[in-house]
Scaffold this active site. Structure first.
Site, short mmCIF file in Angstrom:
data_model
loop_
_atom_site.label_atom_id
_atom_site.label_comp_id
_atom_site.label_asym_id
_atom_site.label_seq_id
_atom_site.Cartn_x
_atom_site.Cartn_y
_atom_site.Cartn_z
N TYR A 8 0.83 -1.22 0.00
CA TYR A 8 0.00 0.00 0.00
C TYR A 8 0.86 1.25 0.00
O TYR A 8 0.46 2.27 -0.57
CB TYR A 8 -1.00 -0.01 1.18
CG TYR A 8 -2.18 -0.89 0.87
CD1 TYR A 8 -3.24 -0.42 0.10
CD2 TYR A 8 -2.22 -2.22 1.28
CE1 TYR A 8 -4.32 -1.24 -0.22
CE2 TYR A 8 -3.28 -3.05 0.97
CZ TYR A 8 -4.33 -2.56 0.21
OH TYR A 8 -5.38 -3.37 -0.13
N HIS B 259 -14.54 2.99 -0.85
CA HIS B 259 -13.56 1.97 -0.49
C HIS B 259 -12.39 2.53 0.31
O HIS B 259 -11.33 1.92 0.37
CB HIS B 259 -13.06 1.24 -1.75
CG HIS B 259 -14.12 0.39 -2.39
ND1 HIS B 259 -14.02 -0.13 -3.65
CD2 HIS B 259 -15.33 -0.04 -1.92
CE1 HIS B 259 -15.12 -0.83 -3.95
NE2 HIS B 259 -15.92 -0.79 -2.91
N CYS C 241 -7.10 -0.53 17.55
CA CYS C 241 -8.07 0.37 18.22
C CYS C 241 -8.79 1.29 17.24
O CYS C 241 -9.66 2.05 17.65
CB CYS C 241 -7.40 1.17 19.33
SG CYS C 241 -6.38 2.56 18.73
N CYS D 110 0.73 2.42 16.59
CA CYS D 110 -0.26 3.38 17.10
C CYS D 110 0.29 4.07 18.35
O CYS D 110 0.80 3.39 19.25
CB CYS D 110 -1.54 2.62 17.43
SG CYS D 110 -2.81 3.63 18.18
N CYS E 172 -2.17 2.74 21.44
CA CYS E 172 -2.22 1.36 21.97
C CYS E 172 -1.08 0.48 21.46
O CYS E 172 -1.05 -0.71 21.76
CB CYS E 172 -3.56 0.73 21.61
SG CYS E 172 -3.66 0.22 19.89
N SER F 133 -15.49 -1.73 -13.67
CA SER F 133 -15.93 -3.00 -14.26
C SER F 133 -17.29 -3.42 -13.70
O SER F 133 -17.91 -4.35 -14.21
CB SER F 133 -14.89 -4.09 -14.00
OG SER F 133 -14.67 -4.20 -12.61
N ASN G 18 -16.63 3.72 -20.62
CA ASN G 18 -15.65 2.67 -20.31
C ASN G 18 -14.94 2.30 -21.61
O ASN G 18 -15.48 2.50 -22.70
CB ASN G 18 -16.36 1.43 -19.74
CG ASN G 18 -15.40 0.54 -18.96
OD1 ASN G 18 -14.45 0.00 -19.52
ND2 ASN G 18 -15.64 0.39 -17.67
N ALA H 16 -11.83 7.67 -20.77
CA ALA H 16 -12.64 8.66 -20.05
C ALA H 16 -12.09 10.07 -20.24
O ALA H 16 -12.87 11.03 -20.35
CB ALA H 16 -12.65 8.31 -18.56
P1 OAD Z 1 -11.48 -2.58 -12.35
O1 OAD Z 1 -10.04 -2.75 -12.57
O2 OAD Z 1 -12.27 -3.76 -11.97
O3 OAD Z 1 -12.15 -1.96 -13.65
C1 OAD Z 1 -11.59 -0.85 -14.29
C2 OAD Z 1 -12.46 -0.53 -15.49
O4 OAD Z 1 -11.95 0.65 -16.08
C3 OAD Z 1 -12.46 -1.61 -16.57
O5 OAD Z 1 -13.81 -1.89 -16.91
C4 OAD Z 1 -11.69 -0.96 -17.73
O6 OAD Z 1 -12.22 -1.36 -19.00
C5 OAD Z 1 -11.97 0.50 -17.48
N1 OAD Z 1 -10.92 1.40 -17.99
C6 OAD Z 1 -9.57 1.24 -18.00
N2 OAD Z 1 -8.96 2.32 -18.50
C7 OAD Z 1 -9.95 3.21 -18.81
C8 OAD Z 1 -9.97 4.53 -19.35
N3 OAD Z 1 -8.86 5.17 -19.69
N4 OAD Z 1 -11.17 5.12 -19.53
C9 OAD Z 1 -12.33 4.48 -19.21
N5 OAD Z 1 -12.37 3.25 -18.68
C10 OAD Z 1 -11.20 2.62 -18.48
O7 OAD Z 1 -11.64 -1.39 -11.28
P2 OAD Z 1 -12.91 -1.03 -10.40
O8 OAD Z 1 -14.17 -1.27 -11.12
O9 OAD Z 1 -12.67 0.32 -9.84
O10 OAD Z 1 -11.78 -2.64 -4.39
O11 OAD Z 1 -12.78 -2.09 -9.23
C11 OAD Z 1 -13.68 -2.07 -8.17
C12 OAD Z 1 -12.98 -2.46 -6.90
O12 OAD Z 1 -12.31 -3.70 -7.09
C13 OAD Z 1 -11.87 -1.53 -6.47
O13 OAD Z 1 -12.33 -0.40 -5.77
C14 OAD Z 1 -11.05 -2.41 -5.59
C15 OAD Z 1 -11.01 -3.65 -6.45
O14 OAD Z 1 -10.78 -4.84 -5.78
C16 OAD Z 1 -11.18 -2.64 -3.22
O15 OAD Z 1 -9.98 -2.45 -3.11
C17 OAD Z 1 -12.11 -2.84 -2.09
#
Ligand code: OAD
Length: 265
Positions: A74, A126, A137, A162, A165, A206, A230, A248
């Site tokens: 991270y 998220h 804690c 922390c 704690c 996605s 997308n 985008a």
């Molecule tokens: P994903 O990686 O699942 O999806 C990214 C989407 O962005 C895909 O559908 C790509 O086609 C699209 N994409 C990529 N480049 C792009 C661009 N330049 N313009 C437009 N679209 C583009 O990411 P998320 O949907 O954000 O959760 O994933 C959801 C969650 O899954 C995240 O927040 C994370 C992950 O596990 C946690 O960490 C809890």
């Protein structure tokens, strides 16, 4: 200029829908930050989950078993974000706030690129890479403002302790198996209830991670016009009235400039 792949008639209709909207909700995923150089999760080859195993890095159990591996990963991601800049899509979303009476930005992203582009009160479903808290804690820990000196994604870094704690500090992101933060989730649901949202724009997600992925469906069920931007079709295509395929950072400014007949976006 990107071809929005709409007929002149459809584009005129969509422009009309956008400029008449009083309440717009923008819902973003990793794709909105892709053009800033932040990797998405599920894109083949470049996505984080194509290179790393979520169960080793994004669960509370992973942190218990190897806190330094998880914290280091991270910190690497925090470094990537701190070195990145908002792109044209983030800037267009921020600009949109001056064009509609009410704009709500809901993101699944843990970066701060919407805020750095100028968006206010962004709902982070998220969590955030910038608000670490204690694993034991739950109290907040002062976030480092420095760019971590850590070029390697697999490098172990001991998490800080922390001051209250002595528990280990964890990133304040939602891991698999954890609940979404209640205040943020309730605010997101409130933004898509009936009569709260005229137009819902889903960008770069996605739409496979629940409950966030319910939002386009909820918005549509409650009467909003749903627009999706997308690179490729997603699970939400069936809920969207308009599916616009392309980057985008190109599609969104073009759509908004066309709607308002401006060059502002
Ligand atoms: P994903 O990686 O699942 O999806 C990214 C989407 O962005 C895909 O559908 C790509 O086609 C699209 N994409 C990529 N480049 C792009 C661009 N330049 N313009 C437009 N679209 C583009 O990411 P998320 O949907 O954000 O959760 O994933 C959801 C969650 O899954 C995240 O927040 C994370 C992950 O596990 C946690 O960490 C809890």
């Amino acid at each position: 200029m990107v071809n929005l792949q709409l007929s002149t008639y459809e584009l005129a209709k969509l422009s009309d829908v956008i400029i008449r909207a009083r309440r717009i909700v923008v819902f973003t995923g990793a794709g909105v930050s892709a053009e800033s150089g932040i990797p998405t999760f599920r894109d083949a080859q470049t996505g984080l989950w194509a290179k790393f195993k979520a169960e080793h890095l994004a669960t509370a159990n992973a942190f218990r078993q190897d806190p330094a591996l998880v914290w280091g990963w991270y910190e690497w991601r925090r470094m990537l974000v701190m070195q990145a800049q908002p792109n044209a899509a983030h800037r267009s979303i921020a600009m949109l706030a001056s064009y509609v009476p009410r704009l709500t930005v809901i993101t699944q992203n843990v970066d701060d690129l919407h805020e750095r582009a100028g968006s206010k009160d962004v709902i982070h479903l998220h969590g955030s890479l910038f608000k670490p808290r204690c694993f034991a804690c739950a109290r907040q820990h002062a976030s480092g403002v420095d760019i971590p000196n850590q070029p390697d994604a697999g490098q172990r870094v001991e998490p800080p302790r922390c001051i209250h704690c002595n528990g280990r500090i964890r990133p304040s992101v939602v891991w698999f198996g954890e609940q979404l933060p209640a205040v943020e989730w309730n605010a997101a649901m409130a933004a898509v209830t009936r009569n709260a949202c005229d137009v819902f724009i889903s960008i770069g997600t996605s739409s496979v991670v629940y409950p966030a992925a319910e939002l386009p469906f909820e918005a549509r069920s409650n009467g909003a016009i749903v627009i999706q931007i997308n690179l490729a079709p997603t699970e939400s295509d069936m809920y969207a009235h308009y599916n616009l395929y392309g980057p985008a950072g190109e599609i969104l400014p073009q759509l908004l400039n066309t709607a308002w007949g401006s060059q502002d976006f």
